[in-house]
Design a protein around this motif. Structure first.
Motif, PDB file in Angstrom:
ATOM      1  N   LEU A 156       5.577   6.178  11.102  1.00 36.37           N
ATOM      2  CA  LEU A 156       4.806   5.588  10.007  1.00 36.37           C
ATOM      3  C   LEU A 156       4.205   6.671   9.119  1.00 36.37           C
ATOM      4  O   LEU A 156       3.612   7.631   9.622  1.00 36.37           O
ATOM      5  CB  LEU A 156       3.672   4.714  10.565  1.00 36.37           C
ATOM      6  N   HIS A 157       4.370   6.506   7.820  1.00 39.49           N
ATOM      7  CA  HIS A 157       3.776   7.410   6.833  1.00 39.49           C
ATOM      8  C   HIS A 157       2.764   6.608   6.018  1.00 39.49           C
ATOM      9  O   HIS A 157       3.152   5.725   5.232  1.00 39.49           O
ATOM     10  CB  HIS A 157       4.842   7.992   5.918  1.00 39.49           C
ATOM     11  N   LEU A 158       1.478   6.900   6.187  1.00 42.98           N
ATOM     12  CA  LEU A 158       0.424   6.220   5.457  1.00 42.98           C
ATOM     13  C   LEU A 158      -0.049   7.118   4.319  1.00 42.98           C
ATOM     14  O   LEU A 158      -0.607   8.193   4.574  1.00 42.98           O
ATOM     15  CB  LEU A 158      -0.767   5.896   6.367  1.00 42.98           C
ATOM     16  N   PRO A 159       0.159   6.718   3.056  1.00 45.31           N
ATOM     17  CA  PRO A 159      -0.369   7.526   1.954  1.00 45.31           C
ATOM     18  C   PRO A 159      -1.892   7.407   1.888  1.00 45.31           C
ATOM     19  O   PRO A 159      -2.495   6.532   2.522  1.00 45.31           O
ATOM     20  CB  PRO A 159       0.297   6.910   0.722  1.00 45.31           C
ATOM     21  N   ALA A 160      -2.510   8.291   1.142  1.00 40.03           N
ATOM     22  CA  ALA A 160      -3.960   8.300   1.025  1.00 40.03           C
ATOM     23  C   ALA A 160      -4.481   6.936   0.578  1.00 40.03           C
ATOM     24  O   ALA A 160      -3.966   6.338  -0.365  1.00 40.03           O
ATOM     25  CB  ALA A 160      -4.395   9.382   0.047  1.00 40.03           C
ATOM     26  N   GLY A 161      -5.482   6.447   1.296  1.00 38.22           N
ATOM     27  CA  GLY A 161      -6.134   5.189   0.936  1.00 38.22           C
ATOM     28  C   GLY A 161      -5.452   3.944   1.474  1.00 38.22           C
ATOM     29  O   GLY A 161      -5.907   2.831   1.201  1.00 38.22           O
TER      30      GLY A 161
ATOM     31  N   VAL B  93      -4.865  -4.323  15.776  1.00 35.04           N
ATOM     32  CA  VAL B  93      -5.156  -2.922  15.490  1.00 35.04           C
ATOM     33  C   VAL B  93      -5.096  -2.716  13.982  1.00 35.04           C
ATOM     34  O   VAL B  93      -4.230  -3.267  13.296  1.00 35.04           O
ATOM     35  CB  VAL B  93      -4.175  -1.978  16.220  1.00 35.04           C
ATOM     36  N   ARG B  94      -6.032  -1.941  13.477  1.00 33.30           N
ATOM     37  CA  ARG B  94      -6.085  -1.643  12.051  1.00 33.30           C
ATOM     38  C   ARG B  94      -6.051  -0.135  11.879  1.00 33.30           C
ATOM     39  O   ARG B  94      -6.900   0.586  12.396  1.00 33.30           O
ATOM     40  CB  ARG B  94      -7.360  -2.214  11.425  1.00 33.30           C
ATOM     41  N   LEU B  95      -5.029   0.335  11.151  1.00 36.94           N
ATOM     42  CA  LEU B  95      -4.845   1.760  10.912  1.00 36.94           C
ATOM     43  C   LEU B  95      -5.166   2.056   9.452  1.00 36.94           C
ATOM     44  O   LEU B  95      -4.721   1.337   8.548  1.00 36.94           O
ATOM     45  CB  LEU B  95      -3.402   2.174  11.218  1.00 36.94           C
ATOM     46  N   HIS B  96      -5.906   3.113   9.233  1.00 31.09           N
ATOM     47  CA  HIS B  96      -6.294   3.476   7.865  1.00 31.09           C
ATOM     48  C   HIS B  96      -6.277   4.990   7.734  1.00 31.09           C
ATOM     49  O   HIS B  96      -6.549   5.717   8.694  1.00 31.09           O
ATOM     50  CB  HIS B  96      -7.695   2.941   7.535  1.00 31.09           C
ATOM     51  N   SER B  97      -5.932   5.470   6.546  1.00 32.94           N
ATOM     52  CA  SER B  97      -5.999   6.902   6.286  1.00 32.94           C
ATOM     53  C   SER B  97      -6.554   7.144   4.897  1.00 32.94           C
ATOM     54  O   SER B  97      -6.021   6.632   3.906  1.00 32.94           O
ATOM     55  CB  SER B  97      -4.628   7.561   6.410  1.00 32.94           C
TER      56      SER B  97
ATOM     57  N   GLY C 215       0.799  -1.209   0.000  1.00 36.98           N
ATOM     58  CA  GLY C 215       0.000   0.000   0.000  1.00 36.98           C
ATOM     59  C   GLY C 215       0.834   1.262   0.000  1.00 36.98           C
ATOM     60  O   GLY C 215       0.307   2.368   0.063  1.00 36.98           O
ATOM     61  N   GLY C 216       2.171   1.095  -0.037  1.00 35.92           N
ATOM     62  CA  GLY C 216       3.056   2.242  -0.068  1.00 35.92           C
ATOM     63  C   GLY C 216       3.345   2.843   1.294  1.00 35.92           C
ATOM     64  O   GLY C 216       3.941   3.920   1.388  1.00 35.92           O
ATOM     65  N   VAL C 217       2.948   2.154   2.375  1.00 32.35           N
ATOM     66  CA  VAL C 217       3.231   2.650   3.720  1.00 32.35           C
ATOM     67  C   VAL C 217       4.736   2.636   3.957  1.00 32.35           C
ATOM     68  O   VAL C 217       5.411   1.630   3.717  1.00 32.35           O
ATOM     69  CB  VAL C 217       2.524   1.789   4.784  1.00 32.35           C
ATOM     70  N   GLN C 218       5.265   3.753   4.429  1.00 34.91           N
ATOM     71  CA  GLN C 218       6.697   3.859   4.747  1.00 34.91           C
ATOM     72  C   GLN C 218       6.879   3.829   6.265  1.00 34.91           C
ATOM     73  O   GLN C 218       6.118   4.459   6.998  1.00 34.91           O
ATOM     74  CB  GLN C 218       7.270   5.155   4.188  1.00 34.91           C
ATOM     75  N   ALA C 219       7.874   3.087   6.706  1.00 34.21           N
ATOM     76  CA  ALA C 219       8.112   2.947   8.135  1.00 34.21           C
ATOM     77  C   ALA C 219       9.588   3.108   8.454  1.00 34.21           C
ATOM     78  O   ALA C 219      10.438   2.510   7.800  1.00 34.21           O
ATOM     79  CB  ALA C 219       7.625   1.582   8.615  1.00 34.21           C
ATOM     80  N   LYS C 220       9.870   3.936   9.461  1.00 36.97           N
ATOM     81  CA  LYS C 220      11.194   3.990  10.067  1.00 36.97           C
ATOM     82  C   LYS C 220      11.100   3.219  11.382  1.00 36.97           C
ATOM     83  O   LYS C 220      10.278   3.563  12.245  1.00 36.97           O
ATOM     84  CB  LYS C 220      11.627   5.434  10.325  1.00 36.97           C
ATOM     85  N   VAL C 221      11.927   2.212  11.523  1.00 37.98           N
ATOM     86  CA  VAL C 221      11.833   1.319  12.671  1.00 37.98           C
ATOM     87  C   VAL C 221      12.969   1.671  13.632  1.00 37.98           C
ATOM     88  O   VAL C 221      14.104   1.222  13.457  1.00 37.98           O
ATOM     89  CB  VAL C 221      11.888  -0.155  12.229  1.00 37.98           C
ATOM     90  N   ILE C 222      12.656   2.473  14.627  1.00 39.81           N
ATOM     91  CA  ILE C 222      13.680   2.970  15.539  1.00 39.81           C
ATOM     92  C   ILE C 222      13.974   1.968  16.639  1.00 39.81           C
ATOM     93  O   ILE C 222      15.132   1.663  16.929  1.00 39.81           O
ATOM     94  CB  ILE C 222      13.237   4.327  16.125  1.00 39.81           C
TER      95      ILE C 222
END
Length: 280
Positions: free
Chosen positions: A183-188, A231-235, A149-156
């Motif tokens: 976490l960066h969630l793009p649209a949709g 947990v379900r995250l959506h944007s 889905g194009g979600v970008q994650a920095k795992v610190i």
């Protein structure tokens, strides 16, 4: 499997700290057991040098860890142990105060935007008077992944698990087992990270709007979740958030300014040690 429930959605409050640095206190202060093992989260961000240039002159800590994550800007760290480090955009500073650290954090810029976060993570009773430590991580050292889905994650810190995939962070800690992800969630997009049952889960939205179940949280809001289930995250329009999860210590928390111990007597000892030059 059951879904985690939202316990509260709150908005951070404007305040200042250090030598007058403007910031937003996302949580911290009253009723710290609600966020155990996390003690405080601050977001700082301004393009006005008058709001950050005075920085954080030398000050003490005892009994916990501080994690500073810089989104934009440059901050110099110096401490009584002789450590000197430059925290730059995208970098992380992880400091274990334990029995005592005296340090300063001062801006290395005269103009432009300074933006980031500082998190306070508690230490268990058996480690509060242990050896202090400090480490800087450059942006290139922090694992970054692109998820479906194009979600970008920095795992610190900790390990990000999504489905059958997982990515270990740059820091692993015992006892509290913290997970710290940007976490960066793009649209949709949608993301369902796997969080161990029994671990506290906090979501801080710093850009956009995040939907958790049937509720929405917007920029500047903190979502506190129950400790069991998925947990379900959506944007729908895009969101950026800090995900915090960790194993609660379940120990008494007594705080006096920069000292966090398990009893009032230990706080009084910390104050005596600082006054007598024996904190660090």
């Amino acid at each position: 499997m059951s879904q985690r429930q939202i316990l509260s959605i709150t908005t951070g409050r404007p305040t200042s700290d250090g030598a007058g640095v403007s910031l937003t206190r996302v949580f911290g202060g009253a009723a710290p057991e609600r966020f155990d093992p996390f003690l405080m989260l601050d977001e700082f961000g301004s393009n006005d040098p008058d709001e950050y240039i005075a920085g954080f002159p030398p000050h003490p800590h005892r009994g916990f860890e501080t994690i500073t994550y810089m989104l934009e800007g440059r901050m110099r760290h110096e401490d009584h142990m002789g450590n000197v480090g430059l925290l730059e955009s995208g970098g992380v500073q992880w400091m274990t105060a334990a029995r005592g650290v005296i340090h300063s954090e001062m801006p290395e810029q005269q103009e432009g935007t300074m933006r980031g976060f500082q998190l306070w993570l508690n230490l268990p009773a058996h480690a509060k008077l242990g050896d202090p430590g400090y480490r800087d991580f450059a942006p290139t050292e922090i694992p970054q992944v692109v998820l479906p889905g194009g979600v970008q994650a920095k795992v610190i810190a900790g390990t990000l698990k999504v489905g059958d995939a997982e990515q270990q962070g740059i820091v692993q800690r015992p006892d509290t087992e913290p997970q710290l992800f940007d976490l960066h969630l793009p649209a949709g997009s949608t993301l369902s990270p796997l969080i161990p049952d029994g671990h506290r889960l906090l979501l801080y939205v710093y850009e956009g709007v995040l939907r958790v179940g049937d509720q929405a949280a917007s920029k500047g809001q903190l979502v506190r979740m129950s400790e069991q289930g998925q947990v379900r995250l959506h944007s729908e329009r895009g969101a950026r958030l800090i995900l915090l999860a960790g194993r609660p210590l379940g120990e008494p928390i007594v705080q006096y300014g920069p000292f966090v111990m398990n009893s009032r007597e230990e706080i009084e000892q910390a104050l005596r040690d600082f006054r007598d030059g024996a904190l660090a």
